[in-house]
Design a protein around this motif. Sequence first.
Motif, PDB file in Angstrom:
ATOM      1  N   ALA A  59     -68.188  -4.858  47.755  1.00 45.94           N
ATOM      2  CA  ALA A  59     -68.413  -5.892  48.769  1.00 45.94           C
ATOM      3  C   ALA A  59     -67.836  -5.490  50.118  1.00 45.94           C
ATOM      4  O   ALA A  59     -68.450  -5.735  51.169  1.00 45.94           O
ATOM      5  CB  ALA A  59     -67.810  -7.210  48.304  1.00 45.94           C
ATOM      6  N   ALA A  60     -66.660  -4.875  50.120  1.00 42.80           N
ATOM      7  CA  ALA A  60     -66.054  -4.459  51.385  1.00 42.80           C
ATOM      8  C   ALA A  60     -66.876  -3.364  52.060  1.00 42.80           C
ATOM      9  O   ALA A  60     -67.062  -3.369  53.289  1.00 42.80           O
ATOM     10  CB  ALA A  60     -64.626  -3.980  51.148  1.00 42.80           C
ATOM     11  N   LEU A  61     -67.369  -2.433  51.279  1.00 46.30           N
ATOM     12  CA  LEU A  61     -68.182  -1.363  51.861  1.00 46.30           C
ATOM     13  C   LEU A  61     -69.504  -1.907  52.387  1.00 46.30           C
ATOM     14  O   LEU A  61     -70.005  -1.452  53.418  1.00 46.30           O
ATOM     15  CB  LEU A  61     -68.406  -0.266  50.830  1.00 46.30           C
ATOM     16  N   LEU A  62     -70.068  -2.908  51.707  1.00 45.55           N
ATOM     17  CA  LEU A  62     -71.266  -3.569  52.219  1.00 45.55           C
ATOM     18  C   LEU A  62     -70.973  -4.247  53.551  1.00 45.55           C
ATOM     19  O   LEU A  62     -71.739  -4.109  54.522  1.00 45.55           O
ATOM     20  CB  LEU A  62     -71.759  -4.600  51.208  1.00 45.55           C
ATOM     21  N   GLN A  99     -72.854 -12.675  59.051  1.00 48.19           N
ATOM     22  CA  GLN A  99     -73.769 -12.392  57.943  1.00 48.19           C
ATOM     23  C   GLN A  99     -73.138 -11.432  56.940  1.00 48.19           C
ATOM     24  O   GLN A  99     -73.548 -11.375  55.765  1.00 48.19           O
ATOM     25  CB  GLN A  99     -75.106 -11.859  58.461  1.00 48.19           C
ATOM     26  N   ALA A 100     -72.118 -10.676  57.360  1.00 53.66           N
ATOM     27  CA  ALA A 100     -71.430  -9.781  56.430  1.00 53.66           C
ATOM     28  C   ALA A 100     -70.625 -10.578  55.411  1.00 53.66           C
ATOM     29  O   ALA A 100     -70.557 -10.214  54.227  1.00 53.66           O
ATOM     30  CB  ALA A 100     -70.512  -8.831  57.196  1.00 53.66           C
ATOM     31  N   ASP A 101     -69.973 -11.667  55.861  1.00 56.99           N
ATOM     32  CA  ASP A 101     -69.230 -12.530  54.931  1.00 56.99           C
ATOM     33  C   ASP A 101     -70.154 -13.058  53.835  1.00 56.99           C
ATOM     34  O   ASP A 101     -69.829 -13.007  52.642  1.00 56.99           O
ATOM     35  CB  ASP A 101     -68.620 -13.721  55.676  1.00 56.99           C
ATOM     36  N   THR A 102     -71.292 -13.599  54.256  1.00 52.41           N
ATOM     37  CA  THR A 102     -72.187 -14.231  53.285  1.00 52.41           C
ATOM     38  C   THR A 102     -72.835 -13.197  52.366  1.00 52.41           C
ATOM     39  O   THR A 102     -73.004 -13.443  51.171  1.00 52.41           O
ATOM     40  CB  THR A 102     -73.260 -15.066  54.007  1.00 52.41           C
ATOM     41  N   ASN A 115     -60.709 -10.685  63.099  1.00 55.01           N
ATOM     42  CA  ASN A 115     -60.399  -9.269  63.317  1.00 55.01           C
ATOM     43  C   ASN A 115     -61.647  -8.414  63.103  1.00 55.01           C
ATOM     44  O   ASN A 115     -61.965  -7.524  63.904  1.00 55.01           O
ATOM     45  CB  ASN A 115     -59.314  -8.809  62.340  1.00 55.01           C
ATOM     46  N   PHE A 116     -62.318  -8.675  61.984  1.00 54.72           N
ATOM     47  CA  PHE A 116     -63.531  -7.944  61.607  1.00 54.72           C
ATOM     48  C   PHE A 116     -64.570  -8.006  62.720  1.00 54.72           C
ATOM     49  O   PHE A 116     -65.168  -6.990  63.093  1.00 54.72           O
ATOM     50  CB  PHE A 116     -64.058  -8.568  60.319  1.00 54.72           C
ATOM     51  N   SER A 117     -64.760  -9.188  63.295  1.00 51.87           N
ATOM     52  CA  SER A 117     -65.791  -9.361  64.317  1.00 51.87           C
ATOM     53  C   SER A 117     -65.435  -8.703  65.640  1.00 51.87           C
ATOM     54  O   SER A 117     -66.317  -8.392  66.429  1.00 51.87           O
ATOM     55  CB  SER A 117     -66.051 -10.855  64.555  1.00 51.87           C
ATOM     56  N   ARG A 118     -64.123  -8.483  65.856  1.00 56.92           N
ATOM     57  CA  ARG A 118     -63.669  -7.873  67.109  1.00 56.92           C
ATOM     58  C   ARG A 118     -63.443  -6.370  66.997  1.00 56.92           C
ATOM     59  O   ARG A 118     -62.951  -5.738  67.933  1.00 56.92           O
ATOM     60  CB  ARG A 118     -62.381  -8.558  67.578  1.00 56.92           C
ATOM     61  N   GLY A 119     -63.773  -5.793  65.850  1.00 58.93           N
ATOM     62  CA  GLY A 119     -63.656  -4.346  65.691  1.00 58.93           C
ATOM     63  C   GLY A 119     -62.338  -3.868  65.130  1.00 58.93           C
ATOM     64  O   GLY A 119     -62.133  -2.656  64.977  1.00 58.93           O
ATOM     65  N   ARG A 169     -70.703  -1.704  56.337  1.00 57.24           N
ATOM     66  CA  ARG A 169     -72.014  -1.185  56.766  1.00 57.24           C
ATOM     67  C   ARG A 169     -72.729  -2.192  57.654  1.00 57.24           C
ATOM     68  O   ARG A 169     -73.330  -1.820  58.678  1.00 57.24           O
ATOM     69  CB  ARG A 169     -72.876  -0.849  55.547  1.00 57.24           C
ATOM     70  N   ILE A 170     -72.665  -3.456  57.289  1.00 51.10           N
ATOM     71  CA  ILE A 170     -73.322  -4.480  58.100  1.00 51.10           C
ATOM     72  C   ILE A 170     -72.692  -4.543  59.491  1.00 51.10           C
ATOM     73  O   ILE A 170     -73.392  -4.702  60.499  1.00 51.10           O
ATOM     74  CB  ILE A 170     -73.247  -5.841  57.388  1.00 51.10           C
ATOM     75  N   ARG A 171     -71.361  -4.409  59.558  1.00 48.61           N
ATOM     76  CA  ARG A 171     -70.708  -4.450  60.870  1.00 48.61           C
ATOM     77  C   ARG A 171     -71.203  -3.321  61.766  1.00 48.61           C
ATOM     78  O   ARG A 171     -71.387  -3.508  62.984  1.00 48.61           O
ATOM     79  CB  ARG A 171     -69.187  -4.381  60.714  1.00 48.61           C
ATOM     80  N   GLN A 172     -71.429  -2.159  61.187  1.00 49.69           N
ATOM     81  CA  GLN A 172     -71.911  -1.032  61.980  1.00 49.69           C
ATOM     82  C   GLN A 172     -73.293  -1.309  62.583  1.00 49.69           C
ATOM     83  O   GLN A 172     -73.625  -0.807  63.663  1.00 49.69           O
ATOM     84  CB  GLN A 172     -71.981   0.229  61.111  1.00 49.69           C
TER      85      GLN A 172
END
Length: 260
Positions: free
Chosen positions: A24-27, A50-53, A98-102, A30-33
């Motif tokens: 799930a974390a690797l997915l 959308q990465a969370d969901t 944090n995730f959304s801000r890089g 990838r979505i963040r990229q």
Amino acid sequence: MAVVDDDARLERDAALAADLVREAALLAARIRQEGLDVERKTSGSDIVTQADTAAERLIVQQLTAERPDDAIVGEEGTSRPGTSGRTWVIDPVDGTYNFSRGSDWWCTAIALHDEDDVLLGAVHHAASLRTWVGGPDLPSTCDGAPLAPLPDTPREARCAATYLHPPFYGSEVGDAFARALGQVGTLRMFGSGTMDTMAIASGQWDVLFQHSVADWDRLPGAAIIRGAGGESVVVPAAGVDWTVSGAPAAVADVRAALLG
């Protein structure tokens, strides 16, 4: 024989949880990229992507197939009843702001609990590819290696991982927070409570305290801290419930300070 069977079942659950948080974390990474769509939930820092969901959906699909009798609860809305008396709790991206801000200070986390206690937690940090697993009856590991005993750091040298929203500073809650700060030498606010507890489990920091923590934010880290010889307690103080996790002496001192 029953104890052996329970131990084997717990080990199988732990292996499954470790696989799920890694996938799930690797997915999510990838979505963040590819670019995120950010939606606000309750505040400017309480958001979902959308990465969370997608990460939660992946975990739910696999748990439904692998553990069909267990209940599932997820931060992003999953609520599936079960018949086994066991519940999986999912935080698909802990530290979404944090995730959304890089920032790389985020993780995917899972806990499993029964009607009495948490059984295990599993956490994957995509930036370092590290996976932690552990619980009260499951000695905690990082990438399969046992975690060292938590350090008994002197009060004046302790580092606390914590967070308090600014509106609470000038309140009874803020006063309790200030009392707790008297039990540590310094503090850090990084914005992912589960990653903060992994730093504590790894011996970098000493104690975490924060109020009004949801189960998906509390249980994975609590399980791994306890599997590393630490403690995690919920302390009612100043009208809210505080989660306090870390080395036993630090937890005891912070708990006493919160209670005033």
